[in-house]
Design a protein around this motif. Structure first.
Motif, PDB file in Angstrom:
ATOM      1  N   SER A  10      -7.505  10.429 -25.322  1.00  0.00           N
ATOM      2  CA  SER A  10      -7.486  11.662 -24.962  1.00  0.00           C
ATOM      3  C   SER A  10      -5.431  11.843 -24.069  1.00  0.00           C
ATOM      4  O   SER A  10      -6.394  11.363 -22.810  1.00  0.00           O
ATOM      5  CB  SER A  10      -8.082  12.508 -24.802  1.00  0.00           C
ATOM      6  N   LEU A  11      -4.899  12.826 -24.192  1.00  0.00           N
ATOM      7  CA  LEU A  11      -4.022  12.869 -22.408  1.00  0.00           C
ATOM      8  C   LEU A  11      -3.552  14.449 -22.474  1.00  0.00           C
ATOM      9  O   LEU A  11      -3.799  14.748 -23.850  1.00  0.00           O
ATOM     10  CB  LEU A  11      -2.669  12.466 -22.897  1.00  0.00           C
ATOM     11  N   SER A  12      -3.387  14.539 -21.303  1.00  0.00           N
ATOM     12  CA  SER A  12      -2.870  15.668 -21.118  1.00  0.00           C
ATOM     13  C   SER A  12      -1.460  16.071 -21.803  1.00  0.00           C
ATOM     14  O   SER A  12      -0.879  15.260 -21.836  1.00  0.00           O
ATOM     15  CB  SER A  12      -3.047  16.665 -19.671  1.00  0.00           C
ATOM     16  N   SER A  13      -1.237  17.112 -22.110  1.00  0.00           N
ATOM     17  CA  SER A  13       0.209  18.002 -22.568  1.00  0.00           C
ATOM     18  C   SER A  13       1.382  17.095 -21.483  1.00  0.00           C
ATOM     19  O   SER A  13       2.742  17.086 -22.570  1.00  0.00           O
ATOM     20  CB  SER A  13       0.687  19.331 -23.045  1.00  0.00           C
ATOM     21  N   SER A  14       0.882  16.735 -20.290  1.00  0.00           N
ATOM     22  CA  SER A  14       2.339  16.255 -19.690  1.00  0.00           C
ATOM     23  C   SER A  14       2.386  15.591 -19.438  1.00  0.00           C
ATOM     24  O   SER A  14       3.022  14.529 -18.150  1.00  0.00           O
ATOM     25  CB  SER A  14       2.119  17.080 -17.875  1.00  0.00           C
ATOM     26  N   THR A  15       1.164  14.293 -20.011  1.00  0.00           N
ATOM     27  CA  THR A  15       1.797  13.175 -19.859  1.00  0.00           C
ATOM     28  C   THR A  15       2.313  12.619 -20.593  1.00  0.00           C
ATOM     29  O   THR A  15       2.619  12.648 -21.642  1.00  0.00           O
ATOM     30  CB  THR A  15       0.734  12.882 -20.231  1.00  0.00           C
ATOM     31  N   GLN A  16       3.297  11.717 -19.968  1.00  0.00           N
ATOM     32  CA  GLN A  16       4.015  10.533 -20.992  1.00  0.00           C
ATOM     33  C   GLN A  16       3.546   9.382 -21.659  1.00  0.00           C
ATOM     34  O   GLN A  16       3.069   8.453 -21.009  1.00  0.00           O
ATOM     35  CB  GLN A  16       5.960  10.241 -20.613  1.00  0.00           C
ATOM     36  N   VAL A  17       3.770   9.639 -22.734  1.00  0.00           N
ATOM     37  CA  VAL A  17       2.796   8.409 -23.441  1.00  0.00           C
ATOM     38  C   VAL A  17       4.090   7.354 -23.867  1.00  0.00           C
ATOM     39  O   VAL A  17       4.916   7.462 -24.347  1.00  0.00           O
ATOM     40  CB  VAL A  17       2.331   8.701 -25.263  1.00  0.00           C
ATOM     41  N   PHE A  18       3.309   5.876 -23.204  1.00  0.00           N
ATOM     42  CA  PHE A  18       3.657   4.915 -23.830  1.00  0.00           C
ATOM     43  C   PHE A  18       4.368   4.452 -25.678  1.00  0.00           C
ATOM     44  O   PHE A  18       5.291   3.780 -25.864  1.00  0.00           O
ATOM     45  CB  PHE A  18       3.886   3.511 -22.883  1.00  0.00           C
TER      46      PHE A  18
ATOM     47  N   LYS B 248       0.904  -1.452   0.284  1.00  0.00           N
ATOM     48  CA  LYS B 248      -0.294  -0.256  -0.165  1.00  0.00           C
ATOM     49  C   LYS B 248       0.740   1.093  -0.260  1.00  0.00           C
ATOM     50  O   LYS B 248       2.022   1.432   0.905  1.00  0.00           O
ATOM     51  CB  LYS B 248      -0.456   0.181   1.526  1.00  0.00           C
ATOM     52  N   GLY B 249       0.645   2.199  -0.821  1.00  0.00           N
ATOM     53  CA  GLY B 249       1.763   3.433  -1.094  1.00  0.00           C
ATOM     54  C   GLY B 249       2.256   3.280  -2.211  1.00  0.00           C
ATOM     55  O   GLY B 249       2.559   4.214  -2.651  1.00  0.00           O
ATOM     56  N   ALA B 250       2.851   2.044  -2.560  1.00  0.00           N
ATOM     57  CA  ALA B 250       3.349   1.780  -3.146  1.00  0.00           C
ATOM     58  C   ALA B 250       2.737   2.071  -5.098  1.00  0.00           C
ATOM     59  O   ALA B 250       1.972   1.415  -5.153  1.00  0.00           O
ATOM     60  CB  ALA B 250       4.160   0.517  -3.719  1.00  0.00           C
ATOM     61  N   GLU B 251       3.565   3.501  -5.581  1.00  0.00           N
ATOM     62  CA  GLU B 251       2.616   3.948  -6.549  1.00  0.00           C
ATOM     63  C   GLU B 251       3.056   2.801  -8.100  1.00  0.00           C
ATOM     64  O   GLU B 251       4.882   3.082  -7.971  1.00  0.00           O
ATOM     65  CB  GLU B 251       3.015   5.392  -7.125  1.00  0.00           C
ATOM     66  N   LEU B 252       2.539   1.767  -8.797  1.00  0.00           N
ATOM     67  CA  LEU B 252       2.832   1.691  -9.973  1.00  0.00           C
ATOM     68  C   LEU B 252       3.772   2.644 -11.087  1.00  0.00           C
ATOM     69  O   LEU B 252       2.771   3.416 -11.242  1.00  0.00           O
ATOM     70  CB  LEU B 252       2.295   0.516 -10.722  1.00  0.00           C
ATOM     71  N   PRO B 253       3.964   1.958 -11.854  1.00  0.00           N
ATOM     72  CA  PRO B 253       4.383   3.145 -13.303  1.00  0.00           C
ATOM     73  C   PRO B 253       3.364   3.122 -14.271  1.00  0.00           C
ATOM     74  O   PRO B 253       2.575   2.636 -14.358  1.00  0.00           O
ATOM     75  CB  PRO B 253       5.819   2.765 -14.090  1.00  0.00           C
ATOM     76  N   LEU B 254       3.191   4.050 -15.053  1.00  0.00           N
ATOM     77  CA  LEU B 254       1.491   4.051 -15.465  1.00  0.00           C
ATOM     78  C   LEU B 254       2.038   4.116 -16.950  1.00  0.00           C
ATOM     79  O   LEU B 254       3.323   4.762 -17.809  1.00  0.00           O
ATOM     80  CB  LEU B 254       0.820   5.696 -15.542  1.00  0.00           C
ATOM     81  N   TYR B 255       2.009   3.029 -18.155  1.00  0.00           N
ATOM     82  CA  TYR B 255       2.230   3.267 -19.029  1.00  0.00           C
ATOM     83  C   TYR B 255       0.465   3.250 -19.624  1.00  0.00           C
ATOM     84  O   TYR B 255      -0.287   3.217 -20.154  1.00  0.00           O
ATOM     85  CB  TYR B 255       2.418   1.117 -19.524  1.00  0.00           C
ATOM     86  N   HIS B 256       0.709   4.693 -20.480  1.00  0.00           N
ATOM     87  CA  HIS B 256      -0.332   5.181 -21.224  1.00  0.00           C
ATOM     88  C   HIS B 256       0.000   4.440 -22.503  1.00  0.00           C
ATOM     89  O   HIS B 256       0.548   4.420 -23.312  1.00  0.00           O
ATOM     90  CB  HIS B 256      -0.131   6.817 -21.334  1.00  0.00           C
ATOM     91  N   ILE B 257      -1.217   4.289 -23.096  1.00  0.00           N
ATOM     92  CA  ILE B 257      -1.420   3.923 -24.614  1.00  0.00           C
ATOM     93  C   ILE B 257      -2.714   4.625 -25.294  1.00  0.00           C
ATOM     94  O   ILE B 257      -3.732   4.488 -24.588  1.00  0.00           O
ATOM     95  CB  ILE B 257      -1.862   2.197 -24.314  1.00  0.00           C
ATOM     96  N   LEU B 258      -1.953   5.210 -26.752  1.00  0.00           N
ATOM     97  CA  LEU B 258      -3.171   6.336 -27.011  1.00  0.00           C
ATOM     98  C   LEU B 258      -3.343   5.521 -27.761  1.00  0.00           C
ATOM     99  O   LEU B 258      -2.910   4.855 -28.817  1.00  0.00           O
ATOM    100  CB  LEU B 258      -2.168   7.687 -27.296  1.00  0.00           C
ATOM    101  N   VAL B 259      -5.156   5.533 -28.240  1.00  0.00           N
ATOM    102  CA  VAL B 259      -6.018   4.782 -28.848  1.00  0.00           C
ATOM    103  C   VAL B 259      -6.610   6.257 -29.936  1.00  0.00           C
ATOM    104  O   VAL B 259      -6.426   6.969 -29.304  1.00  0.00           O
ATOM    105  CB  VAL B 259      -6.584   3.865 -29.232  1.00  0.00           C
TER     106      VAL B 259
END
Length: 116
Positions: free
Chosen positions: A61-69, A18-29
């Protein structure tokens, strides 16, 4: 094969502190595309990258600050920096050349770890 790979193959989610954050892998479609993060091809590609535990977010859609994987939009506008890009999942399932191009992008990616 590593024990975590067996858990992934069986679809078992591992315990995370709990409290450990997993890295986010954003997939843009593309808008309106019905793509699940559990799609076998997506799981197979993500397994090639060194981070074992990851949270996958599929979005149109993503914000401009989001890193897309992974950008798998048919038309890549607005242009996003991403680790890998490919044709949409439906095209990857149908055309071997599109799948070959995806594997080439993965192979050339700086994030791909050959030893993983």
């Amino acid at each position: 094969m590593e024990p975590s790979a067996y858990l992934d193959a069986m679809g078992i989610t591992r315990w995370v502190e709990k409290g450990a954050e997993l890295p986010l892998y954003h997939i843009l479609v593309d808008k309106g595309a019905s793509v699940s993060a559990e799609h076998p091809l997506i799981r197979q590609v993500l397994a090639l990258f060194p981070q074992q535990d990851k949270q996958v977010v599929v979005s149109d859609s993503l914000s401009s600050s989001t890193q897309v994987f992974w950008d798998m939009r048919r038309v890549r506008l607005p242009k996003m920096n991403c680790i890998i890009s490919s044709a949409p999942i439906a095209v990857l399932e149908q055309e071997s050349t599109a799948k070959r191009e995806l594997w080439q992008h993965i192979w050339e990616s700086d994030a791909y770890d050959i030893g993983a």
